[in-house]
Design a protein around this motif. Structure first.
Motif, PDB file in Angstrom:
ATOM      1  N   ARG A  75       0.762  -1.198  -0.018  1.00 14.20           N
ATOM      2  CA  ARG A  75      -0.013   0.029   0.243  1.00 14.20           C
ATOM      3  C   ARG A  75       0.980   1.433   0.013  1.00 14.20           C
ATOM      4  NH1 ARG A  75      -4.653  -1.790   4.559  1.00 14.20           N
ATOM      5  NH2 ARG A  75      -4.615  -4.023   3.934  1.00 14.20           N
ATOM      6  N   ILE A  76       1.135   1.918  -1.236  1.00 14.78           N
ATOM      7  CA  ILE A  76       1.789   2.964  -1.378  1.00 14.78           C
ATOM      8  C   ILE A  76       1.036   4.214  -1.027  1.00 14.78           C
ATOM      9  CG2 ILE A  76       3.538   1.908  -2.910  1.00 14.78           C
ATOM     10  CD1 ILE A  76       1.950   3.470  -5.039  1.00 14.78           C
ATOM     11  N   LEU A  77       1.610   5.491  -1.047  1.00 13.51           N
ATOM     12  CA  LEU A  77       1.024   6.639  -0.559  1.00 13.51           C
ATOM     13  C   LEU A  77       0.088   6.734   0.610  1.00 13.51           C
ATOM     14  CD1 LEU A  77      -0.257   7.676  -4.138  1.00 13.51           C
ATOM     15  CD2 LEU A  77       1.831   8.639  -2.905  1.00 13.51           C
ATOM     16  N   SER A  78       0.603   5.517   1.664  1.00 12.17           N
ATOM     17  CA  SER A  78      -0.084   5.434   2.845  1.00 12.17           C
ATOM     18  C   SER A  78       0.989   5.529   3.891  1.00 12.17           C
ATOM     19  CB  SER A  78      -0.602   3.901   2.804  1.00 12.17           C
ATOM     20  OG  SER A  78      -1.665   3.878   1.704  1.00 12.17           O
ATOM     21  N   GLU A  79       0.813   6.678   4.982  1.00 12.61           N
ATOM     22  CA  GLU A  79       1.547   6.768   6.046  1.00 12.61           C
ATOM     23  C   GLU A  79       0.906   6.284   7.225  1.00 12.61           C
ATOM     24  OE1 GLU A  79       4.219  10.541   7.932  1.00 12.61           O
ATOM     25  OE2 GLU A  79       2.442  10.942   6.403  1.00 12.61           O
ATOM     26  N   VAL A  80       1.768   5.280   8.105  1.00 12.40           N
ATOM     27  CA  VAL A  80       1.294   5.190   9.299  1.00 12.40           C
ATOM     28  C   VAL A  80       1.716   6.441  10.380  1.00 12.40           C
ATOM     29  CG1 VAL A  80       1.770   3.429  11.394  1.00 12.40           C
ATOM     30  CG2 VAL A  80       1.731   2.688   8.697  1.00 12.40           C
ATOM     31  N   ILE A  81       0.549   6.781  10.844  1.00 12.39           N
ATOM     32  CA  ILE A  81       0.803   7.938  11.604  1.00 12.39           C
ATOM     33  C   ILE A  81       0.703   7.470  13.218  1.00 12.39           C
ATOM     34  CG2 ILE A  81       0.072   9.771   9.822  1.00 12.39           C
ATOM     35  CD1 ILE A  81      -2.733   9.690  11.386  1.00 12.39           C
ATOM     36  N   ALA A  82       0.384   6.539  13.546  1.00 15.07           N
ATOM     37  CA  ALA A  82       0.326   6.324  15.052  1.00 15.07           C
ATOM     38  C   ALA A  82       0.238   4.548  15.287  1.00 15.07           C
ATOM     39  CB  ALA A  82      -1.096   6.878  15.754  1.00 15.07           C
ATOM     40  N   ILE A  83       0.855   4.240  16.229  1.00 13.24           N
ATOM     41  CA  ILE A  83       0.893   2.873  16.822  1.00 13.24           C
ATOM     42  C   ILE A  83       0.083   2.645  18.226  1.00 13.24           C
ATOM     43  CG2 ILE A  83       2.338   0.920  17.458  1.00 13.24           C
ATOM     44  CD1 ILE A  83       4.372   2.216  15.546  1.00 13.24           C
ATOM     45  N   ASP A  84      -0.842   1.875  18.216  1.00 16.24           N
ATOM     46  CA  ASP A  84      -1.335   1.498  19.561  1.00 16.24           C
ATOM     47  C   ASP A  84      -0.869  -0.055  19.941  1.00 16.24           C
ATOM     48  OD1 ASP A  84      -2.972   0.500  21.657  1.00 16.24           O
ATOM     49  OD2 ASP A  84      -4.709   1.456  21.032  1.00 16.24           O
ATOM     50  N   ALA A  85       0.086  -0.124  20.660  1.00 15.24           N
ATOM     51  CA  ALA A  85       1.075  -1.236  20.868  1.00 15.24           C
ATOM     52  C   ALA A  85       0.123  -2.300  21.871  1.00 15.24           C
ATOM     53  CB  ALA A  85       2.310  -1.080  21.528  1.00 15.24           C
ATOM     54  N   GLU A  86      -0.686  -1.648  22.553  1.00 17.58           N
ATOM     55  CA  GLU A  86      -1.655  -2.355  23.340  1.00 17.58           C
ATOM     56  C   GLU A  86      -2.601  -3.211  22.856  1.00 17.58           C
ATOM     57  OE1 GLU A  86      -3.111  -1.040  27.044  1.00 17.58           O
ATOM     58  OE2 GLU A  86      -1.088  -0.381  27.854  1.00 17.58           O
ATOM     59  N   ALA A  87      -3.340  -2.567  21.837  1.00 11.95           N
ATOM     60  CA  ALA A  87      -4.259  -3.089  20.877  1.00 11.95           C
ATOM     61  C   ALA A  87      -3.606  -3.684  19.820  1.00 11.95           C
ATOM     62  CB  ALA A  87      -5.374  -1.932  20.572  1.00 11.95           C
ATOM     63  N   LYS A  88      -2.403  -3.515  19.400  1.00  7.72           N
ATOM     64  CA  LYS A  88      -1.782  -3.954  18.197  1.00  7.72           C
ATOM     65  C   LYS A  88      -2.338  -3.679  17.057  1.00  7.72           C
ATOM     66  CE  LYS A  88       0.720  -8.136  19.898  1.00  7.72           C
ATOM     67  NZ  LYS A  88       1.115  -9.601  19.776  1.00  7.72           N
ATOM     68  N   GLN A  89      -2.770  -2.324  16.815  1.00  7.93           N
ATOM     69  CA  GLN A  89      -3.013  -1.486  15.842  1.00  7.93           C
ATOM     70  C   GLN A  89      -2.287  -0.609  15.321  1.00  7.93           C
ATOM     71  OE1 GLN A  89      -6.985  -0.274  17.473  1.00  7.93           O
ATOM     72  NE2 GLN A  89      -7.900  -2.396  16.820  1.00  7.93           N
ATOM     73  N   VAL A  90      -2.343  -0.209  14.213  1.00 10.04           N
ATOM     74  CA  VAL A  90      -1.610   1.144  13.632  1.00 10.04           C
ATOM     75  C   VAL A  90      -2.646   1.973  12.870  1.00 10.04           C
ATOM     76  CG1 VAL A  90       0.445   0.134  13.228  1.00 10.04           C
ATOM     77  CG2 VAL A  90      -1.062   0.085  11.236  1.00 10.04           C
ATOM     78  N   THR A  91      -2.739   3.398  12.878  1.00  6.90           N
ATOM     79  CA  THR A  91      -3.367   4.229  12.155  1.00  6.90           C
ATOM     80  C   THR A  91      -2.796   4.629  10.955  1.00  6.90           C
ATOM     81  OG1 THR A  91      -4.430   4.929  14.191  1.00  6.90           O
ATOM     82  CG2 THR A  91      -4.975   6.396  12.362  1.00  6.90           C
ATOM     83  N   VAL A  92      -3.483   4.674   9.841  1.00  8.19           N
ATOM     84  CA  VAL A  92      -2.979   4.861   8.551  1.00  8.19           C
ATOM     85  C   VAL A  92      -3.664   6.054   7.901  1.00  8.19           C
ATOM     86  CG1 VAL A  92      -2.370   4.049   6.161  1.00  8.19           C
ATOM     87  CG2 VAL A  92      -2.509   2.709   8.163  1.00  8.19           C
ATOM     88  N   HIS A  93      -2.685   6.884   7.448  1.00  3.50           N
ATOM     89  CA  HIS A  93      -3.461   8.062   6.594  1.00  3.50           C
ATOM     90  C   HIS A  93      -3.101   8.038   5.173  1.00  3.50           C
ATOM     91  CE1 HIS A  93      -4.464  12.492   6.292  1.00  3.50           C
ATOM     92  NE2 HIS A  93      -3.239  12.247   5.350  1.00  3.50           N
ATOM     93  N   THR A  94      -4.002   8.119   4.213  1.00  2.00           N
ATOM     94  CA  THR A  94      -3.832   7.964   2.853  1.00  2.00           C
ATOM     95  C   THR A  94      -3.790   9.176   2.151  1.00  2.00           C
ATOM     96  OG1 THR A  94      -6.240   7.927   2.558  1.00  2.00           O
ATOM     97  CG2 THR A  94      -5.292   5.826   2.999  1.00  2.00           C
ATOM     98  N   ALA A  95      -3.339   9.126   0.772  1.00  6.03           N
ATOM     99  CA  ALA A  95      -3.124  10.332   0.109  1.00  6.03           C
ATOM    100  C   ALA A  95      -4.372  11.168  -0.043  1.00  6.03           C
ATOM    101  CB  ALA A  95      -2.700   9.820  -1.130  1.00  6.03           C
ATOM    102  N   ASP A  96      -5.726  10.438  -0.204  1.00  5.20           N
ATOM    103  CA  ASP A  96      -6.625  11.362  -0.334  1.00  5.20           C
ATOM    104  C   ASP A  96      -7.390  11.981   0.883  1.00  5.20           C
ATOM    105  OD1 ASP A  96      -7.502   9.206   0.930  1.00  5.20           O
ATOM    106  OD2 ASP A  96      -8.797   8.340  -0.684  1.00  5.20           O
ATOM    107  N   GLY A  97      -6.387  11.778   2.235  1.00  8.84           N
ATOM    108  CA  GLY A  97      -6.790  12.498   3.393  1.00  8.84           C
ATOM    109  C   GLY A  97      -7.516  11.604   4.277  1.00  8.84           C
ATOM    110  N   LYS A  98      -7.796  10.289   3.966  1.00 10.64           N
ATOM    111  CA  LYS A  98      -8.668   9.587   4.916  1.00 10.64           C
ATOM    112  C   LYS A  98      -7.743   8.787   5.974  1.00 10.64           C
ATOM    113  CE  LYS A  98     -12.214   8.505   1.298  1.00 10.64           C
ATOM    114  NZ  LYS A  98     -12.546   7.694   0.271  1.00 10.64           N
ATOM    115  N   GLU A  99      -8.383   8.204   7.015  1.00 13.20           N
ATOM    116  CA  GLU A  99      -7.673   7.588   7.912  1.00 13.20           C
ATOM    117  C   GLU A  99      -8.278   6.281   8.229  1.00 13.20           C
ATOM    118  OE1 GLU A  99      -6.548   9.951  11.259  1.00 13.20           O
ATOM    119  OE2 GLU A  99      -5.589  11.346  10.062  1.00 13.20           O
TER     120      GLU A  99
END
Length: 270
Positions: A75-99
């Motif tokens: 998945r290009i043009l996709s920036e991981v902007i946050a990590i929740d280590a306890e929940a084992k999840q990452v938040t991803v910001h895409t080029a079109d402004g969605k998360e």
């Protein structure tokens, strides 16, 4: 097992391919904030200088071909902007402004580094560049085509700086290399660096050692590089090659430990 890998150039893409070779069953998702993965960093100066003529030769793999070959969700043009280590999840910001949120079993960080850009006067002037990725390369190439660069100043005498000196010279520019230390290529002994100094001078590259840059100014199409010594150089283009800093913002925000050298802290197995 689901693996998420942050960063898709050298480290990330290599790790993804290796994981796939070790297991056919894993789900692998590779996030890259840029639009290219697995490209030849060392080839970038040579494309700028015209030694490599075909831009496509810079790319070891396209996202599509890499994903298909190794059964990896790229998945290009996709920036991981946050990590929740306890929940084992990452938040991803895409080029079109969605998360959105993506879960993982194991997370591998390979965010790379960013060029050092000191807060000097005039540092944001047009015609001053850093070289780290393909987008930087395209900007430099376009600028050179538009402005017919005849004089180039490279700030920093490391590996990328010297490769750019070679290639800008090959492209027909007069080149000056500015280095704050008393030698280029800091990791090697002075006696070895002296051979590089001699070669640069033989190639008519101006070498400004023990000179610290104080700032930049621009008048029309002409840039001036000002040294703390009072000396100045005129240029049509400036390349900053004074090192990189590890990209640790994501790790720091997630509360991960940062090492003594300000990189992400790892164990003996990385």
């Amino acid at each position: 097992m689901k693996y998420i890998i942050v960063g898709g150039v050298a480290g990330g893409a290599t790790a993804a391919a290796r994981i796939r070779r070790l297991t056919e069953d894993a789900e692998i998702v590779l996030f890259e904030k840029g639009e290219h993965i697995s490209y030849a960093n060392c080839g970038l100066p040579y494309y700028i200088g015209g030694v490599i003529e075909d831009r496509d030769r810079l790319f070891v793999q396209t996202p599509e071909a890499f994903g298909k070959r190794f059964n990896i969700d790229v998945r290009i043009l996709s920036e991981v902007i946050a990590i929740d280590a306890e929940a084992k999840q990452v938040t991803v910001h895409t080029a079109d402004g969605k998360e959105y949120v993506e879960s993982y079993d194991k997370l591998l960080l390979s965010p790379g580094a960013s060029p050092v850009v000191p807060p000097l006067e005039g540092i944001d002037s047009k015609g001053i560049f850093t070289l780290r990725n393909v987008s930087d390369t395209d900007r430099i190439k376009a600028y050179m085509a538009e402005h017919k660069v005849k004089r180039a100043v490279i700030v920093g005498g490391g590996f990328i700086g010297l490769e750019m000196a070679e290639n800008l010279k090959h492209a027909g520019a007069q080149v000056a290399v500015v280095e704050m230390a008393n030698q280029v290529m800091a990791p090697i002994d002075f006696s070895m660096a002296a051979l590089v100094h001699e070669h640069l001078q033989q190639q008519d590259v101006r070498l400004c050692l023990e000179q610290a840059v104080e700032g930049f100014s621009r008048e029309g199409h002409e840039l001036t590089v000002h040294f703390k010594s009072g000396v100045s150089l005129k240029a049509d283009m400036v390349l900053l090659s004074i090192g990189v800093r590890a990209e640790t913002r994501l790790a720091q925000t997630a509360g991960l430990k940062i090492g003594e050298m300000r990189g992400i802290c790892v164990d003996e197995y990385l």
